[in-house]
Motif scaffolding. Sequence first.
Motif, PDB file in Angstrom:
ATOM      1  N   ARG A  57      42.655  34.895  46.554  1.00 53.10           N
ATOM      2  CA  ARG A  57      43.618  35.070  45.446  1.00 53.10           C
ATOM      3  C   ARG A  57      43.225  34.207  44.260  1.00 53.10           C
ATOM      4  N   LYS A  84      40.092  35.666  42.573  1.00 51.23           N
ATOM      5  CA  LYS A  84      40.394  36.827  41.723  1.00 51.23           C
ATOM      6  C   LYS A  84      40.915  36.402  40.356  1.00 51.23           C
ATOM      7  N   SER A  85      41.564  35.254  40.304  1.00 55.74           N
ATOM      8  CA  SER A  85      42.076  34.762  39.019  1.00 55.74           C
ATOM      9  C   SER A  85      41.039  33.927  38.268  1.00 55.74           C
ATOM     10  N   ARG A  95      34.938  39.949  41.026  1.00 61.87           N
ATOM     11  CA  ARG A  95      36.059  39.352  41.752  1.00 61.87           C
ATOM     12  C   ARG A  95      37.391  40.042  41.503  1.00 61.87           C
ATOM     13  N   GLU A  96      37.593  40.556  40.303  1.00 61.44           N
ATOM     14  CA  GLU A  96      38.881  41.164  39.968  1.00 61.44           C
ATOM     15  C   GLU A  96      39.090  42.518  40.628  1.00 61.44           C
ATOM     16  N   LYS A  97      38.002  43.224  40.921  1.00 64.00           N
ATOM     17  CA  LYS A  97      38.159  44.580  41.456  1.00 64.00           C
ATOM     18  C   LYS A  97      37.761  44.729  42.925  1.00 64.00           C
ATOM     19  N   GLU A 148      38.143  44.809  46.728  1.00 63.14           N
ATOM     20  CA  GLU A 148      39.229  44.956  47.695  1.00 63.14           C
ATOM     21  C   GLU A 148      38.677  44.680  49.089  1.00 63.14           C
TER      22      GLU A 148
END
Length: 180
Positions: free
Chosen positions: A8, A11-12, A58-60, A62
Amino acid sequence: MNDIFLLRLLKSGDKQAFKLLFDSYFEALCRFMYIYLGNKQDAEEIAIDIFMYLWENREKIEIKLTFKGYLFQTARNRCLNALRDRKNTLAIDEISGTEIPQADMGSPLEMEELSRLIEEAVLSLPGRCHEIFVKSREEKLTNQEIADEMNISVKTVEAQITKALKRIREFLGEQYYYLF
């Protein structure tokens, strides 16, 4: 900190979370890929590429199961691609006589224990499933050869091998999930 929390943060854009994940998994990932590639430098380069990809995407990204599972599956796929590419560029006479060094997978006692666990897992497979798996992995027969020899369909062979791998993974647990 657990991997889910770190993911988490990653991702940020948290660089510290990325560093913690890198430090936690880089060495094990390299050892794992060394088994496939037989070359420490290639293993390290691919591991770095995997982590660079992870950071850049990192943002996409899954992750469906575990971060460790994701990493080792990605590493396995990258190794297989590298071996395929290497196979397409090396002639057989270039590699004959080349000795592949052994990977440092831990102590001989740990390797002996892992071998024993794998053997036990294979022996625990039910009759036909065990027979097909042994023909595939130990006798190195193709699915078609197994089907012809046992007078069954190739689809049955594939289904039994898939079943065997699933049962072996379950038997070994999460610690060695990436091996099968």
